[in-house]
Motif scaffolding. Structure first.
Motif, mmCIF file in Angstrom:
data_model
loop_
_atom_site.group_PDB
_atom_site.id
_atom_site.type_symbol
_atom_site.label_atom_id
_atom_site.label_comp_id
_atom_site.label_asym_id
_atom_site.label_seq_id
_atom_site.Cartn_x
_atom_site.Cartn_y
_atom_site.Cartn_z
ATOM 1 N N ALA A 58 0.706 -1.192 0.250
ATOM 2 C CA ALA A 58 0.033 -0.220 -0.025
ATOM 3 C C ALA A 58 0.949 1.448 -0.042
ATOM 4 O O ALA A 58 0.676 2.180 -0.692
ATOM 5 N N GLN A 59 2.126 1.152 0.637
ATOM 6 C CA GLN A 59 2.983 2.353 0.828
ATOM 7 C C GLN A 59 3.672 2.649 -0.503
ATOM 8 O O GLN A 59 3.537 3.844 -0.984
ATOM 9 N N ALA A 60 3.706 1.579 -1.137
ATOM 10 C CA ALA A 60 4.396 1.747 -2.614
ATOM 11 C C ALA A 60 3.418 2.028 -3.619
ATOM 12 O O ALA A 60 3.612 3.036 -4.497
ATOM 13 N N LEU A 61 2.111 1.596 -3.464
ATOM 14 C CA LEU A 61 1.399 2.100 -4.451
ATOM 15 C C LEU A 61 0.859 3.565 -4.061
ATOM 16 O O LEU A 61 0.778 4.360 -5.247
ATOM 17 N N ILE A 62 1.004 3.907 -2.847
ATOM 18 C CA ILE A 62 0.775 5.443 -2.464
ATOM 19 C C ILE A 62 1.529 6.442 -3.141
ATOM 20 O O ILE A 62 1.545 7.368 -3.864
ATOM 21 N N GLU A 63 2.884 5.891 -3.063
ATOM 22 C CA GLU A 63 3.942 6.641 -3.746
ATOM 23 C C GLU A 63 3.892 6.460 -5.143
ATOM 24 O O GLU A 63 4.220 7.940 -5.804
ATOM 25 N N ARG A 64 3.800 5.542 -5.782
ATOM 26 C CA ARG A 64 3.599 5.742 -7.151
ATOM 27 C C ARG A 64 2.438 6.354 -7.714
ATOM 28 O O ARG A 64 2.692 7.329 -8.696
ATOM 29 N N VAL A 65 1.296 6.457 -7.226
ATOM 30 C CA VAL A 65 0.117 7.125 -7.686
ATOM 31 C C VAL A 65 0.360 8.464 -7.452
ATOM 32 O O VAL A 65 -0.118 9.438 -8.144
ATOM 33 N N GLN A 66 0.969 8.981 -6.200
ATOM 34 C CA GLN A 66 1.195 10.176 -5.921
ATOM 35 C C GLN A 66 2.352 10.981 -7.014
ATOM 36 O O GLN A 66 2.246 12.076 -7.546
ATOM 37 N N ALA A 67 3.293 10.024 -7.373
ATOM 38 C CA ALA A 67 4.210 10.381 -8.403
ATOM 39 C C ALA A 67 3.663 11.010 -9.955
ATOM 40 O O ALA A 67 3.778 11.645 -10.506
ATOM 41 N N MET A 68 2.674 9.927 -10.114
ATOM 42 C CA MET A 68 1.838 10.165 -11.107
ATOM 43 C C MET A 68 1.051 11.240 -11.380
ATOM 44 O O MET A 68 0.861 12.184 -12.241
ATOM 45 N N LEU A 69 0.362 11.622 -10.332
ATOM 46 C CA LEU A 69 -0.259 12.703 -10.141
ATOM 47 C C LEU A 69 0.585 13.955 -10.070
ATOM 48 O O LEU A 69 0.082 15.142 -10.900
ATOM 49 N N ASP A 70 1.574 13.997 -9.441
ATOM 50 C CA ASP A 70 2.536 15.016 -9.395
ATOM 51 C C ASP A 70 2.977 15.286 -10.951
ATOM 52 O O ASP A 70 3.078 16.424 -11.505
ATOM 53 N N ALA A 71 3.197 14.437 -11.612
ATOM 54 C CA ALA A 71 3.971 14.422 -12.775
ATOM 55 C C ALA A 71 2.729 14.954 -13.865
ATOM 56 O O ALA A 71 3.235 15.721 -14.544
ATOM 57 N N GLU A 72 1.611 14.691 -13.771
ATOM 58 C CA GLU A 72 0.585 15.641 -14.488
ATOM 59 C C GLU A 72 0.103 16.836 -14.048
ATOM 60 O O GLU A 72 -0.872 17.734 -14.408
ATOM 61 N N GLY A 73 0.629 17.246 -12.841
ATOM 62 C CA GLY A 73 -0.001 18.586 -12.097
ATOM 63 C C GLY A 73 -1.328 18.490 -11.786
ATOM 64 O O GLY A 73 -2.060 19.551 -11.646
ATOM 65 N N VAL A 74 -1.800 17.287 -11.124
ATOM 66 C CA VAL A 74 -3.145 16.844 -10.787
ATOM 67 C C VAL A 74 -3.103 17.144 -9.206
ATOM 68 O O VAL A 74 -2.534 16.091 -8.360
ATOM 69 N N ALA A 75 -3.784 17.986 -8.608
ATOM 70 C CA ALA A 75 -3.924 17.871 -7.020
ATOM 71 C C ALA A 75 -4.924 17.055 -6.458
ATOM 72 O O ALA A 75 -6.097 17.172 -7.430
ATOM 73 N N MET A 76 -4.586 16.238 -5.674
ATOM 74 C CA MET A 76 -5.761 15.523 -5.079
ATOM 75 C C MET A 76 -5.516 15.342 -3.313
ATOM 76 O O MET A 76 -4.545 15.640 -3.013
ATOM 77 N N ARG A 77 -6.757 14.830 -2.952
ATOM 78 C CA ARG A 77 -6.665 14.906 -1.442
ATOM 79 C C ARG A 77 -5.492 14.080 -0.869
ATOM 80 O O ARG A 77 -5.249 13.108 -1.845
ATOM 81 N N ALA A 78 -5.010 14.007 0.257
ATOM 82 C CA ALA A 78 -4.178 13.251 0.746
ATOM 83 C C ALA A 78 -4.411 11.717 0.680
ATOM 84 O O ALA A 78 -5.870 11.642 0.993
ATOM 85 N N PRO A 79 -3.938 10.703 0.363
ATOM 86 C CA PRO A 79 -4.170 9.432 1.000
ATOM 87 C C PRO A 79 -4.626 9.243 2.457
ATOM 88 O O PRO A 79 -4.066 9.844 3.272
ATOM 89 N N PRO A 80 -5.217 8.244 2.769
ATOM 90 C CA PRO A 80 -5.838 8.025 4.022
ATOM 91 C C PRO A 80 -4.569 7.603 5.071
ATOM 92 O O PRO A 80 -3.631 6.980 4.532
ATOM 93 N N PRO A 81 -4.614 8.196 6.247
ATOM 94 C CA PRO A 81 -3.353 7.956 6.909
ATOM 95 C C PRO A 81 -3.567 6.388 7.450
ATOM 96 O O PRO A 81 -4.524 5.625 7.667
ATOM 97 N N GLU A 82 -2.442 5.983 7.762
ATOM 98 C CA GLU A 82 -2.008 4.616 8.352
ATOM 99 C C GLU A 82 -3.004 4.519 9.765
ATOM 100 O O GLU A 82 -2.738 5.393 10.600
#
Length: 73
Positions: A16-40
């Motif tokens: 899950a941590q790896a998934l969050i990191e990859r998705v966040q990188a994809m969002l950042d690369a596209e300049g898309v803002a989104m709410r933070a992932p759920p906290p552990e």
């Protein structure tokens, strides 16, 4: 189908941590803002309860990933 749709479902903390990191990188690369992932979770008792807080968290991470996919779709 975009790159996020091809990412696997999170099944454990590390995945899950790896998934969050990859998705966040994809969002950042596209300049898309989104709410933070759920906290552990911080309230797990470690007894393997049916309906453990980690199960809910993994489901929330999967939902967060799906929302990101829609934004990048």
């Amino acid at each position: 189908m975009n790159a996020i749709d091809r990412l696997p479902e999170p099944t454990n903390l590390a995945g899950a941590q790896a998934l969050i990191e990859r998705v966040q990188a994809m969002l950042d690369a596209e300049g898309v803002a989104m709410r933070a992932p759920p906290p552990e979770p911080t309230t797990c008792c470690g007894r393997g309860c049916n309906g453990c807080v980690w199960e809910g968290w993994l489901a929330a991470v999967a939902y967060w990933r799906d929302e990101a996919s829609l934004l990048l779709g």
